[in-house]
Design an enzyme around this catalytic site. Structure first.
Site, short mmCIF file in Angstrom:
data_model
loop_
_atom_site.label_atom_id
_atom_site.label_comp_id
_atom_site.label_asym_id
_atom_site.label_seq_id
_atom_site.Cartn_x
_atom_site.Cartn_y
_atom_site.Cartn_z
N HIS A 17 -23.09 75.80 -56.89
CA HIS A 17 -24.02 74.75 -57.29
C HIS A 17 -25.29 74.80 -56.43
O HIS A 17 -26.41 74.68 -56.93
CB HIS A 17 -23.39 73.36 -57.09
CG HIS A 17 -22.21 73.04 -57.94
ND1 HIS A 17 -21.00 72.62 -57.43
CD2 HIS A 17 -22.04 73.07 -59.29
CE1 HIS A 17 -20.15 72.39 -58.42
NE2 HIS A 17 -20.74 72.67 -59.56
N LYS A 41 -13.04 63.95 -67.36
CA LYS A 41 -11.93 64.65 -66.71
C LYS A 41 -11.52 63.91 -65.44
O LYS A 41 -12.31 63.17 -64.86
CB LYS A 41 -12.31 66.11 -66.42
CG LYS A 41 -13.60 66.32 -65.66
CD LYS A 41 -13.94 67.82 -65.65
CE LYS A 41 -15.17 68.12 -64.82
NZ LYS A 41 -15.60 69.51 -64.90
N ARG A 90 -21.64 80.78 -65.56
CA ARG A 90 -20.83 81.89 -65.01
C ARG A 90 -20.41 82.79 -66.16
O ARG A 90 -20.35 82.33 -67.31
CB ARG A 90 -19.58 81.32 -64.30
CG ARG A 90 -19.91 80.69 -62.97
CD ARG A 90 -18.85 79.72 -62.52
NE ARG A 90 -18.80 78.57 -63.42
CZ ARG A 90 -17.99 77.54 -63.28
NH1 ARG A 90 -17.14 77.52 -62.27
NH2 ARG A 90 -18.00 76.53 -64.13
N SER A 128 -14.95 74.39 -58.72
CA SER A 128 -14.44 73.29 -57.89
C SER A 128 -12.91 73.22 -58.01
O SER A 128 -12.22 72.93 -57.04
CB SER A 128 -15.07 71.97 -58.33
OG SER A 128 -16.47 72.04 -58.21
P1 ADP Z 1 -19.41 69.71 -65.33
O1 ADP Z 1 -18.29 68.72 -65.37
O2 ADP Z 1 -20.68 69.23 -65.93
O3 ADP Z 1 -19.06 71.09 -65.83
P2 ADP Z 1 -19.54 70.93 -62.71
O4 ADP Z 1 -19.78 70.25 -61.39
O5 ADP Z 1 -18.25 71.64 -62.89
O6 ADP Z 1 -19.76 69.80 -63.77
O7 ADP Z 1 -20.71 71.96 -62.99
C1 ADP Z 1 -22.06 71.56 -63.03
C2 ADP Z 1 -22.91 72.73 -63.49
O8 ADP Z 1 -22.85 73.77 -62.50
C3 ADP Z 1 -22.44 73.39 -64.79
O9 ADP Z 1 -23.58 73.84 -65.48
C4 ADP Z 1 -21.60 74.56 -64.31
O10 ADP Z 1 -21.55 75.58 -65.28
C5 ADP Z 1 -22.40 74.97 -63.08
N1 ADP Z 1 -21.58 75.69 -62.11
C6 ADP Z 1 -20.33 75.41 -61.69
N2 ADP Z 1 -19.89 76.32 -60.79
C7 ADP Z 1 -20.90 77.22 -60.63
C8 ADP Z 1 -21.07 78.43 -59.86
N3 ADP Z 1 -20.10 78.90 -59.07
N4 ADP Z 1 -22.25 79.08 -59.94
C9 ADP Z 1 -23.23 78.62 -60.75
N5 ADP Z 1 -23.13 77.51 -61.53
C10 ADP Z 1 -21.99 76.81 -61.47
#
Ligand code: ADP
Length: 159
Positions: A17, A41, A90, A128
């Site tokens: 992130h 979720k 990803r 995460s």
């Molecule tokens: P959500 O519940 O919206 O998917 P996340 O916190 O899981 O929330 O992800 C937020 C954003 O960051 C999404 O666009 C996700 O694809 C992106 N993201 C998650 N992990 C990574 C990573 N390792 N590298 C780049 N982008 C990521």
């Protein structure tokens, strides 16, 4: 002045992130990180905890602001004057979902544009949810999350 909104659950924030935040903050005048208050979720950290972890992680970025929000992302984008919503992609795992959400958001708010950043090769595998498994199994999270996030995960999952 162009503001971008980077929305997500951030449960917790990872270096993947942060890589997206760093790149977005070098392109846009301002980046608002929107932490979903109550996503559909089930999450490990409360909204306040997730906001605090994100705030600590981006303390050095001058043009980045962190806010919790509820309701529709496009509505929040309008509220903070963001013309662009930023997301990270990803390899394979994210595309279908992001595409579906992007089309729906475009229908709901044609004035808000989506910009996807390809995840850094170093963080393609990072999620995460995977982090939580690694911590439970006693693995090492060096280079995956900031140290304060690692400490928070250990406190939550191992004590
Ligand atoms: P959500 O519940 O919206 O998917 P996340 O916190 O899981 O929330 O992800 C937020 C954003 O960051 C999404 O666009 C996700 O694809 C992106 N993201 C998650 N992990 C990574 C990573 N390792 N590298 C780049 N982008 C990521």
């Amino acid at each position: 002045m162009t503001t971008a909104l980077y929305p997500g659950s951030f449960d917790p924030i990872t270096n993947g992130h942060l890589d997206i935040i760093k790149r977005a903050s070098s392109i846009f005048d301002k980046v608002v990180i929107g932490v979903y208050d109550i996503p559909l979720k089930s999450l490990l950290f409360t909204a306040d905890e997730r906001v605090d972890l994100v705030k600590k992680s981006v303390a050095d970025f001058k043009n980045v602001e962190v806010r919790a929000y509820s309701g529709m992302t496009v509505e929040f984008a309008r509220q903070v004057n963001a013309k662009v919503v930023v997301r990270g992609l990803r390899a394979s795992s994210d595309f279908e979902r992001e595409f579906e959400m992007a089309l729906m958001n475009k229908k709901l708010a044609p004035d808000v544009e989506l910009m996807c950043f390809m995840a850094n090769l170093r963080y393609q595998f990072l999620s995460s949810s995977l982090l939580k498994e690694i911590i439970k199994l006693g693995g090492n999270l060096d280079d995956m999350v900031p140290t304060h996030v690692c400490a928070a995960l250990k406190k939550k999952l191992l004590t």
